[in-house]
Design an enzyme around this catalytic site. Structure first.
Site, short mmCIF file in Angstrom:
data_model
loop_
_atom_site.label_atom_id
_atom_site.label_comp_id
_atom_site.label_asym_id
_atom_site.label_seq_id
_atom_site.Cartn_x
_atom_site.Cartn_y
_atom_site.Cartn_z
N HIS A 1 64.53 70.76 36.88
CA HIS A 1 64.87 71.48 35.65
C HIS A 1 65.02 72.96 35.97
CE1 HIS A 1 64.66 73.19 31.64
NE2 HIS A 1 64.95 72.00 31.19
N LYS B 1 60.61 64.13 22.75
CA LYS B 1 60.25 65.17 21.78
C LYS B 1 59.25 64.56 20.79
CE LYS B 1 63.74 67.78 23.35
NZ LYS B 1 63.61 69.05 24.04
#
Length: 441
Positions: free
Chosen positions: A284, A165
């Site tokens: 994912h 992130k």
């Protein structure tokens, strides 16, 4: 003429309560909410018809084939306990209706058309039984759990990951630095976020290069095998393959794909490439909640998980039970077992409507990810066991001292929990004592 035109009730043809299911049938459990005035048998039969051979009227060409051989059959209906006007309709499909080795075709048939049906207020596919005769036409995961452990030389504990992130906005060089710090601190993997593909601020080739550099540096310094899930998802299958080829040329161990937004056709192609070229494949599930979040409409995630095991992937995100995203414990553990185990017994309390025999199709590692941190470690170790990947994004990078100490904290907590478990201690009860003691040294 022998042909009788006209509109017949579906249930006259497609509701067959005395049907004995075959070992080769694909079985589906649908949660059906009929419109007012529509009997459940008619609703269930309508689903069976529209997802197999039927249409709204009798047609002349029905006489040119054997409907009895090819039609889907609604063979059992039961009301859902505690819900008004909801039923579970069980449908059996003959295997010949499906193309071998194609999840795409399976879904197009079973859920392609019936969900917009007027006679239904809502419809949800709760579970599928995939017969061995069909699952054997799929390659499945590129490598599976055991081969992955052997490649990584990591045994007896869950693997640790971390999503880098901020997910968007970093340059490739800074991104690579963040990867290095996490891996150097003790994580096994770092991860591209699902929406990191190839944007103007960071093109894929630059990211791949800097991440590979970070991996090799961290490996050299720690003596452990490291990986970064390089997201190969792209706008075309050709571009996706190009990225996977470049990852292989760099010698990294693993790539990544968003299997629902990318699509099953692309995913299966990538899984085949990964097996042929020794790459692990991390999956994912971006977009899954659009499909699976409504309780009475859509497709339950356990079906999407089964489809992924057939299409191919070595890891898949499966919820956390404890973090920021929803998931009930027993239900989650139900589809975690469907991903990992070879044979899973029918168990309605865990949402498993059919016994599923995978006949040695390799297993998939479930990934716990989303709002988890160090203090969840005892619960996660207990719930998911060794064959899992625990992924801490903010739970690593949010450490007040930065990425590397965050990674160290996670590794220390994990090793402490695994050791405590192996010594026979009760993680659920003593978890909050185990971690502070471990953090002292």
């Amino acid at each position: 003429v022998g042909f009788k035109a006209g509109v017949k009730d579906y249930k006259l043809t497609y509701y067959t309560p005395d049907y004995q299911t075959k070992a080769t049938d694909i079985l589906a459990a649908f949660r059906v909410t009929p419109q007012p005035g529509v009997p459940p048998e008619e609703a269930g039969a309508a689903v069976a018809a529209e997802s197999s051979t039927g249409t709204w009227t009798t047609v002349w060409t029905d006489g040119l084939t054997s409907l009895d051989r090819y039609k889907g059959r609604c063979y059992h209906i039961e009301p859902v306990a505690g819900e008004e006007n909801q039923y579970i309709a069980y449908v059996a499909y003959p295997l010949d209706l499906f193309e071998e080795g194609s999840v795409t075709n399976m879904f197009t048939s079973i859920v392609g058309n019936v969900f917009g049906f007027k006679a239904l207020r809502a419809l949800r596919l709760e579970d599928l039984r995939i017969p061995p005769a069909y699952s054997k036409t799929f390659q499945g995961p590129p490598h599976g759990i055991q081969v992955e452990r052997d490649k990584l030389n990591k045994y007896g504990r869950p693997l640790l990951g971390c999503t880098i992130k901020p997910k968007l906005g970093l340059s490739a060089k800074n991104y690579g630095r963040a990867v290095y710090e996490c891996l150097r601190g003790g994580l096994d993997f770092t991860k591209d976020d699902e929406n990191v593909n190839s944007q103007p601020f960071m093109r894929w080739r630059d990211r791949f290069l800097f991440c590979a550099e970070a991996i090799y540096k961290a490996q050299a310094e720690t003596g452990e095998i490291k990986g970064h899930y390089l997201n190969a998802t792209a706008g075309t299958c050709e571009e996706m393959t190009k990225r996977a080829v470049f990852a292989r040329e760099l010698g990294v161990p693993i790539v990544m794909h968003d299997y629902l937004t990318g699509g099953f056709t692309a995913n299966t192609s990538l899984a085949h490439y990964c097996r042929d070229n020794g790459l692990l494949l991390h999956i994912h599930r971006a977009m899954h909640a659009v499909i699976d979040r409504q309780k009475n409409h859509g497709i339950h995630f356990r079906v999407l998980a089964k489809a992924l095991r057939m299409s191919g992937g070595d890891h898949i995100h499966s919820g956390t039970v404890v973090g920021k995203l929803e998931g009930e414990r027993d239900i989650t553990l139900g589809f975690v077992d469907l991903l990992r185990e070879e044979y899973i017994e029918k168990d309605r309390s865990r949402g498993i409507y059919f016994s599923q025999d995978w006949v040695s199709l390799p297993g998939v590692l479930p990934v716990a990810s989303g709002g988890i941190h160090v203090w969840h470690m005892p619960a996660l170790t207990e719930i998911f066991g060794d064959d899992s990947v625990l992924q801490f994004g903010g739970g690593t990078l949010g450490h007040p001292w930065g990425n590397r100490p965050g990674a160290v904290a996670n590794r220390v907590a994990l090793e402490a929990c695994v050791q405590a478990r192996n010594e026979g201690r009760d993680l659920a009860r003593e978890g909050n004592e185990i971690i502070p003691v471990a953090s002292k040294w």
